[in-house]
Every structure is written in structure tokens, then in C-alpha cells.
Design an enzyme around this catalytic site. Structure first.
Site, PDB file in Angstrom:
ATOM      1  CD  GLU A  40     -22.872  11.607 -30.671  1.00  0.00           C
ATOM      2  OE1 GLU A  40     -23.775  10.775 -31.282  1.00  0.00           O
ATOM      3  OE2 GLU A  40     -23.072  11.963 -29.546  1.00  0.00           O
ATOM      4  CE  LYS A 114     -25.477   7.839 -30.663  1.00  0.00           C
ATOM      5  NZ  LYS A 114     -25.746   9.242 -30.412  1.00  0.00           N
ATOM      6  CE1 TYR A 120     -32.420  10.249 -23.800  1.00  0.00           C
ATOM      7  CE2 TYR A 120     -32.559   8.076 -24.923  1.00  0.00           C
ATOM      8  CZ  TYR A 120     -31.861   9.111 -24.203  1.00  0.00           C
ATOM      9  OH  TYR A 120     -30.561   8.770 -23.804  1.00  0.00           O
ATOM     10  CB  CYS A 150     -22.989   9.653 -27.414  1.00  0.00           C
ATOM     11  SG  CYS A 150     -23.605  10.662 -26.523  1.00  0.00           S
ATOM     12  N   GLY A 297     -34.149  44.723 -21.400  1.00  0.00           N
ATOM     13  CA  GLY A 297     -35.208  45.802 -20.785  1.00  0.00           C
ATOM     14  C   GLY A 297     -35.054  45.316 -19.483  1.00  0.00           C
ATOM     15  CG  LEU A 298     -31.741  46.877 -17.591  1.00  0.00           C
ATOM     16  CD1 LEU A 298     -30.763  47.716 -16.921  1.00  0.00           C
ATOM     17  CD2 LEU A 298     -31.428  45.365 -17.263  1.00  0.00           C
ATOM     18  CB  ILE A 302     -34.716  39.124  -9.206  1.00  0.00           C
ATOM     19  CG1 ILE A 302     -33.500  38.460  -8.842  1.00  0.00           C
ATOM     20  CG2 ILE A 302     -35.807  38.129  -9.467  1.00  0.00           C
ATOM     21  CD1 ILE A 302     -33.375  37.627  -7.606  1.00  0.00           C
ATOM     22  CG  ASP A 303     -37.311  36.980 -13.400  1.00  0.00           C
ATOM     23  OD1 ASP A 303     -36.590  36.177 -12.728  1.00  0.00           O
ATOM     24  OD2 ASP A 303     -38.344  37.161 -13.331  1.00  0.00           O
ATOM     25  CG  ASN A 380     -51.126  41.136 -21.705  1.00  0.00           C
ATOM     26  OD1 ASN A 380     -50.521  40.953 -20.802  1.00  0.00           O
ATOM     27  ND2 ASN A 380     -52.060  40.472 -22.167  1.00  0.00           N
TER      28      ASN A 380
END
Length: 552
Positions: A40, A114, A120, A150, A297-298, A302-303, A380
Site C-alpha cells: 500500500e 481504497k 481509529y 489493506c 545514558g547507562l 535494566i532499562d 529531578n
């Protein structure tokens, strides 16, 4: 009939480049196949969004279509089925259609617009297009083709008996008109489980109408959307003739006269599929935006570790920089985990302490904060110092900063504007925390990349002494389950509590999600991997007052 599906990664807006690939495919495959089918809007990439409102852009499209028609004259033995936006010629409405064009031998043989225009979730096609005023079939190479686009295939009354969005079923109409082969060109974006739903939907059309069905899907990342490919074809009994690869380009040739093989479709593993989707999304976002390298940035958490693994898989270790930025509250273990992760991945690593910078902030603000106690403000500040350092590297060396927050944190605002939210792409912002752990284990499937200590220690932002995420949040398994119900399923507080959750926890989660819409509005674009991501598919007001009775 031999049909070749071009499962291509079209670049949005690159009409010249996308057209050149179509010409190259025709020259290369002419005589080996009867028809080459592209996804498409493949001529412009999907979704083109408000580029469609630019008259000069549509002029480019019309010129490219004319060139394709002329070029096809040199290869009369093979046709092209191309998706493109074209004017309707009408003076009313949007005056533009999402079209499928059958081109062969120097002629435009057929055009099907189409019919069903989705509005939505992430789709907004009625903003730009008018629906087709007719649905028809066309004879080609001894077959009668029923061509759709589609959404036209997503209104099967047998598949969705209680959830039909439209009164009209274009596939039924094409079958009633005598189609002998059904073809759907698509740009169907990925989310978890979508591959299986899509397979069963198209299979049901083939079985229901007893006709071969060709489904050509786009692949690649375009902004927040990831298209997984998985193009497929079925025989008239609903058995798969082919199932294309996921998350990569491919040219797939099928013969509609063959019988299918029911063993061709092993369902995708959910975790592996999400991992591959995120890798593709990161790679395409950087490449299509003109970036080659990423900075992360480490934190030792885990993220950021998962984000680094994804970035290396997408870009190569030589194109990823990891920076750890310890504060007075960072544990030695977190710094060591960051260093070990970088070594395991083979990426460049730097340690930049923010202790003195943080002290300078506190000294500057001390006269103005006199008499107040330290709180989230000071927490912060640390996050914003780190964000500034990452953006400084981005500006100086051309890195794209990848922010590392997950969906659970973003949902409840457990993140800092202009701090850990800083970046050009939020790679895992649609990944719930519980899924982060599963993806991290997947990253370690062959060898340990993410240190085991990162996987086992309690999550912490380390912005105050002995801080733990669970000091401020419900346990992540509970939080993610409530978020699934509220954000993705749209359930009310009462419905969620009735499923066995503590009512007060449910009320807190819902209020916190609603209250933090302003933060999410300012977040970097995120890659969508669930059925309801924070972003284009969830359009909530920022300034609002909700009826609290709904939360009791």
C-alpha cells in the site's frame, strides 16, 4: 499465475527512490513472473501524513506514475501493481484517493481506490482520502483479479461477527463479481500478536471464498510505527502457499495454481518478535532521519542496558556510545554494571561524574530554597544534569540520544521532563517493565551481555539514599496488569477492581496515568509494539477535569 510480492521498506516521501526500486524490480524479474505486487502506498511510503496536502508532492507522484507506465512498455510480459495516492478528479471531498494501479506494457490497465478508510488508533485516512466510488475486478493474464487495499480486507463478518466497523465488505463484492485471484496490498503495522491475527484473517478470506489470496505487506520503521512484513499467500482451500519473513525485505514468488502447505506458518515468539521489531525501528529511525550513531545514558539498570543491546543490534557496536553519570547517590555496583555492560557489548564507554555539577546547582539555589526540605526537586535536578550531558554529546558529535524509559514509568510519570526523558527517540517507551525483563533475558540468550546483577537487583532511580522503585510504585507485575486493563483494554476502575485488584491501587494508577498526560505529550517519539501505545494512537486531552465518580 506467477505473482511476486515485493515486501519492500519504502522511505516516506522518497518518490524518486521508491520508484527507482520498482523499475529495477521490473527489469530484473520481467519474464520470470506475471505480476509484481508492491504494498500500500509503496510509491510514497506509509504513512505519508500531511505530505498528501502538498500540491507539489502529488505532482511528483503523478509524474512518477507516468514514468512507471512509460518504463513498463519495455517489459510487456510482466505487470506491476503499485500503491500510490492519486487525485480523484472530483471537485468535492478530499479529491484524493489511496489507489492500487495495475500497470503493464506501457498502459495503466486498471485502478482500484481504497474503499474503507480507517480512522481509529494510529490511522487517520479520512483526513486525506475519499473512499472508492466503485469496486471492480479486472482480467489479467488469464485470471480475473480482485484487488483491494489493506483495511478493505479487515471487515470480514465471519472473522469479526460482533465488531464490524463498516457495513460494506469489499472482499465479498470482489468474489461476487467473479474474481479468480484476490490481492490485497497493505501497510499493516506491528504489535504483539498481530501476525497471528493477520494470518487467520487472510486465511479465512481464502477459505470463505475458495479463492487464492495474495497479501503484500510493507516492512520497515516509519516514525513510531514498525511494519513487520510477513506477506503471505494462500490457495483456494486456505492453505498457505508462502509466508514471507518478518522484519526484513524479501521478494517472494508464488504460483497460484499450486497447493499450499499447512506447515508454513509457525507463530512468532512474542518476545523474539518484539526484540526484532525494536531493532528494526531503531535502525530505520536513525537511518531515515540521517543519523548514524546513538548515545545512551547507562545507569546500571535494566532499562538502559536493554536499550544499549537493542542499539548495538540495530547500528553496530562501533556506532553506540554509553555514558554513565554517577551522582552522590549512585552505587558502586551500578557504575560497575554499566562498565561491564559496555565491555560485553564492545561499545565506547565514558564515565562523567555529576557530583560537582549537582553541588553547584544546590549552592546556586540554596538562598532561594532556604527553609525547605529536599524533595523530588533535587532528585529531578540530577536527572536533568544527565539529560544535558547526553544532549551535549548529541550536539557536538551528531549522536542521536536514545531515552531509556519504559511504558510502566511513562504511564505513571515516574520519569523527569528534560532529564531521563531527553532524547530523539524513546526506544522502549511502549515496553512494560515486566516485558523489559523478558527482553533482557532474550538479549542474553547466547551469552551474557547484560550483567546478571543488573537483572537481579531491585530497580532504583538512585536519586536519593536507598531509593527503590517500589517505594513509589505498586509492584511492577500488578502495575502492568492494571495498565493493560486501563490503557489497552479501556476498562473502568470498577471493572479492573472486579478482576481482583485492590481498589485503592487501581484508583491511584488511573489518577496517576491521567495526571501525567502533559509529560507524555512532551516525550520523544516512541516505537509502538503494543495495541495501544502512548502517542499518535492515543489522543487524550492534557487540560481536562474528569468525573471522579468514575474512579470510585
Amino acid at each position: 499465475m506467477k505473482i511476486t510480492i515485493g515486501q519492500v521498506n519504502a522511505v516516506v516521501g522518497d518518490v524518486r527512490g521508491n520508484s527507482a526500486r520498482m523499475k529495477d524490480a521490473l527489469a530484473r524479474l520481467a519474464g520470470q513472473t506475471d505480476l509484481i505486487v508492491f504494498p500500500e502506498l509503496a510509491l510514497v511510503g506509509y504513512p505519508p501524513k500531511d505530505l498528501l496536502e502538498k500540491a507539489w508532492f502529488i505532482d511528483q507522484v503523478e509524474a512518477a506514475v507516468a514514468e512507471l507506465i512509460d518504463f513498463s512498455a519495455g517489459y510487456p510480459e510482466t505487470g506491476l501493481l503499485v500503491g500510490a495516492p492519486l487525485p480523484t478528479g472530483r471537485s468535492t471531498g478530499k479529491a484524493l484517493a489511496n489507489s492500487a494501479l495495475l500497470i503493464c506494457g506501457g498502459q495503466l490497465l486498471f485502478r482500484q481506490d481504497k474503499s474503507l478508510l480507517p480512522t481509529y488508533d494510529v490511522f487517520d485516512e479520512a483526513r486525506h482520502f475519499d473512499p472508492a466510488d466503485r469496486v471492480g475486478v479486472v482480467g489479467f493474464k488469464g485470471e480475473t483479479l480482485g484487488i483491494s487495499i489493506c483495511e478493505d480486507a479487515w471487515n470480514d463478518p465471519e472473522f469479526w461477527p460482533e465488531h464490524l466497523l463498516y457495513e460494506f465488505d469489499p472482499i465479498q463484492e470482489l468474489a461476487d463479481q467473479g474474481a479468480t485471484v484476490l490481492i490485497n496490498i497493505s501497510a499493516s503495522p506491528f504489535h504483539m500478536g498481530k501476525d497471528d491475527v493477520r494470518f487467520r484473517l487472510i486465511q479465512n478470506h481464502a477459505r470463505r471464498h475458495r479463492l487464492p489470496f495474495i497479501f503484500a505487506n510493507q516492512v520497515g520503521g516509519n516514525d513510531e510505527l514498525i511494519f513487520d512484513g510477513g506477506s503471505m499467500s494462500f490457495d483456494g482451500a486456505g492453505q498457505p502457499l508462502s509466508v514471507g519473513p518478518y522484519f526484513s525485505e524479501e521478494w517472494i514468488t508464488v504460483d497460484t495454481a499450486r497447493r499450499g502447505d499447512p506447515g508454513l506458518h509457525p507463530p512468532l515468539d512474542k518476545v523474539a518478535a518484539v526484540y526484532q521489531a525494536l531493532v528494526l525501528g531503531i535502525r530505520d529511525y536513525l537511518q531515515k532521519c540521517g543519523f548514524k550513531r546513538a548515545v545512551i545514558g547507562l545507569s546500571g539498570g535494566i532499562d538502559s542496558a536493554l536499550t544499549a543491546c537493542l542499539a548495538v543490534a540495530a547500528l553496530g557496536k562501533e556506532n553506540v556510545l554509553g555514558i554513565t553519570m554517577p551522582s552522590p547517590y549512585s552505587s558502586g555496583g551500578s557504575v560497575n554494571d554499566s562498565r561491564e555492560l559496555a565491555a560485553n557489548l564492545g561499545i565506547e564507554f565514558r564515565e562523567i561524574s555529576i557530583v560537582k555539577t549537582f553541588e553547584a546547582y544546590l549552592e546556586t539555589l540554596a538562598p532561594h530554597f532556604a527553609g525547605s526540605q529536599p524533595d523530588v526537586t533535587e532528585e529531578n535536578i540530577q536527572a536533568r544534569i544527565r539529560g544535558n550531558i547526553l544532549m551535549a554529546f548529541s550536539n557536538k558529535y551528531g549522536y542521536l540520544a536514545l531515552s531509556t524509559g519504559n511504558k510502566s514509568e511513562l504511564a505513571v510519570g515516574y520519569c523527569t521532563l528534560y532529564g531521563d526523558m531527553s532524547g530523539g527517540l524513546s526506544a522502549i517507551s511502549d515496553v512494560p517493565k515486566t516485558l523489559v525483563y523478558q527482553l533482557a533475558e532474550y538479549a542474553n540468550r547466547e551469552r551474557e551481555l547484560i550483567p546478571r546483577s543488573t537483572l537481579t537487583k531491585a530497580p532504583s532511580a538512585e536519586l536519593r539514599p536507598d531509593q527503590k522503585d517500589q517505594d513509589s510504585l505498586p509492584p511492577y507485575d500488578i502495575l502492568d496488569a492494571i495498565l493493560q486493563d486501563y490503557v489497552e483494554e479501556g476498562r473502568s476502575a470498577e471493572e479492573i477492581a472486579a478482576r481482583g485488584f485492590d481498589p485503592e491501587t487501581v484508583r491511584w494508577v488511573i489518577r496517576t496515568v491521567d495526571r501525567n498526560e502533559y509529560k507524555r505529550r512532551q516525550a520523544a517519539p516512541g516505537l509502538r509494539i503494543t495495541s495501544k501505545a502512548f502517542g499518535a494512537g492515543r489522543r487524550m486531552p492534557v487540560a481536562k477535569r474528569l468525573n471522579e465518580r468514575a474512579l470510585r
